[in-house]
Design an enzyme around this catalytic site. Structure first.
Site, PDB file in Angstrom:
ATOM      1  CG  HIS A  83      32.827  50.014  32.513  1.00 43.19           C
ATOM      2  ND1 HIS A  83      32.010  51.081  32.822  1.00 43.19           N
ATOM      3  CD2 HIS A  83      33.659  50.456  31.541  1.00 43.19           C
ATOM      4  CE1 HIS A  83      32.322  52.114  32.047  1.00 43.19           C
ATOM      5  NE2 HIS A  83      33.318  51.761  31.274  1.00 43.19           N
ATOM      6  CB  SER A 133      33.555  28.846  56.976  1.00 44.28           C
ATOM      7  OG  SER A 133      32.284  28.400  57.394  1.00 44.28           O
ATOM      8  CE  LYS A 188      33.583  30.884  51.920  1.00 41.94           C
ATOM      9  NZ  LYS A 188      32.331  31.376  52.470  1.00 41.94           N
ATOM     10  CD  GLU A 213      35.558  39.398  53.568  1.00 43.23           C
ATOM     11  OE1 GLU A 213      34.365  39.467  53.866  1.00 43.23           O
ATOM     12  OE2 GLU A 213      36.194  38.332  53.562  1.00 43.23           O
TER      13      GLU A 213
END
Ligand code: ARG
Length: 457
Positions: A156, A277, A283, A290
């Site tokens: 979980h 970024s 970043k 992804e």
């Protein structure tokens, strides 16, 4: 351009319709397989006396020349052709005249395309298997390097029990091995020669389908000519195997994305597999992971597109089936790209054991082991479970973890607690005592490493 089938028509095909109908833009990628199939067919026709030996030889030689010229770029595809089959045949006829027109004896584009896709997918499946092995070895290397690195296992997405990072990574090895098995199964089932099914009913010529099967490396030939030209379930099977590969890569990606966040910081991806970024200078984004997660949807979509295309089709060939190619080509390309990027991304990623250990120390993940401690001292598991639950509540109250509670406090919950409890619930002990087969204990992890190593040999 005049169509091969122009005979029964009095008007040319409308331009838009011609373009709509054409598949050469995507089936041209099967030119090698198309020529390979034609060579086998011509050789068989000559062997059976349907063509003379000399005719067969001349056709085969010319086909070899076409292949060479396509490979070298000396011959360009004609994008106005209807499909790769028509294109190759028309070049052949241009080069050797009327003899070229004999190649299509005892054959139809229906069995021709069924052969081409099988040959094409057989090669691609083998390449994909090699790419999965590459990834498997990268994951294995990381598992070996991190076999003693303690971290928390999760359920979980809540800290659950101590494991080693190596054990966690080995889970992916097992998935990848099954992925390879599925591709091998599907490829084996697919490896039957449909050539000789002709349009749908077979042919009046005395062909030898075992001969073309042998020449093309098939294990046998399809036993029903209607099935031979109608079947695309091998595409669906491969695409579902691709979908499972992507599902595994996507779960792995999701973990990599989480692990490389500041909230976890369990790993650091190599600069060459991350991006910055355009506005936020700090970043470092896990774009590759992804994208793999994102492309999974595409591969599932391809699978569903083909399943849906096939579901209402009467036997045998229908033009709808031309839609198989863009779907399966897209999924082949996507899976290959993802695997190619994934292996080096894993190989170059750095684990951050201190952070994993620190996180593992926080979540009461040794609570099960504390219960097991009481069980070994004679309590039934349910009773021990309850006592530990109360102990955890107390620890939360005192803002401590279990091993920080004093023995006196522990004894308030059970007189069975003794000094040795601290050793027994240390994360190291929790891991090393997980001795069950397949568990996170060192022997099991070593056995898993051995298994994957043997598999890769
Ligand atoms: N381009 C066609 C396809 O991909 C080849 C088979 C055409 N057969 C036919 N009867 N029109 O399916």
């Amino acid at each position: 351009m005049e169509k091969m089938w122009a005979g029964r028509f009095s008007k040319e095909l409308d331009r838009e319709a011609d373009d709509f109908n054409s598949s050469i833009h995507f089936d041209s990628r099967m030119f090698r397989q198309d020529i390979q199939g034609s060579v086998a067919h011509a050789a068989m026709l000559a062997k059976q006396g349907i063509l003379t030996q000399e005719e067969g030889d001349r056709i085969i030689e010319a086909l070899g020349g076409i292949l060479e010229d396509l490979e070298s770029g000396a011959l360009a595809f004609d994008w106005a052709a209807e499909d790769i089959h028509m294109f190759v045949e028309s070049v052949l006829t241009k080069r050797i005249g009327d003899l070229g027109k004999k190649l299509h004896t005892a054959r139809s584009r229906n069995d021709q395309v069924a052969v081409d896709i099988r040959l094409y997918l057989r090669d691609e499946a083998n390449e994909i298997i090699a790419l999965i092995k590459e990834l498997l070895s990268a994951v294995l290397e990381q598992a070996k390097a991190n076999k003693d690195v303690i971290c928390s296992g999760y359920t979980h997405l809540q800290r659950a029990q101590p494991i080693t990072f190596g054990h966690h990574l080995l889970a992916y090895c097992m998935m990848l091995i099954r992925d390879i098995g599925r591709l091998q199964d599907a490829t084996r089932r697919m490896n039957q020669n449909p050539l000789g099914s002709c349009a749908l009913a077979g042919t009046t010529y005395d062909t030898d389908r075992a001969e073309t099967a042998r020449r093309l490396g098939f294990d046998g030939y399809t036993l029903n000519s209607i099935d031979g030209v109608s079947d695309r379930d091998f595409c669906v099977e491969l695409m579902s195997a691709f979908s499972l590969i992507m599902m595994h890569l996507s779960r792995f990606s999701e973990e990599i994305i989480l692990w490389s966040s500041w909230e976890f910081k369990f790993i650091e991806l190599d600069d060459s597999y991350t991006t910055g970024s355009s506005i936020m200078p700090q970043k470092k984004n896990p774009d590759m992971a992804e994208l793999v997660r994102g492309k999974t949807g595409r591969v599932y979509g391809d699978l569903f597109a083909l399943l849906t295309t096939l579901k209402g089709l009467p036997l045998a060939y229908n033009k709808d089936m031309q839609e198989d190619k863009e779907a399966i080509f897209d999924s082949v390309d996507t899976v290959k790209k993802c695997l190619k990027i994934f292996a080096p991304m894993i190989r170059t990623m750095k684990a951050l054991p201190e952070n994993m250990y620190a996180a593992a120390g926080k979540g009461f993940i040794n609570a099960t082991d504390l219960a097991d401690y009481l069980v070994k001292k004679g309590l039934p598991f349910r009773t021990a479970y309850k006592i530990v639950g109360q102990t955890v509540a107390r620890a939360i109250e005192e803002k401590k973890v279990l091993e920080e509670l004093s023995l006196a406090t522990l004894r308030e919950f059970s007189p069975l607690f003794e000094e040795d409890v601290y050793h027994e619930i240390s994360l190291e002990t929790c891991v090393s005592k997980r001795i069950s087969a397949g568990g996170t204990g060192p022997q099991s992890v070593q056995a898993q490493i051995q298994f994957v190593e043997d598999y890769l040999k």
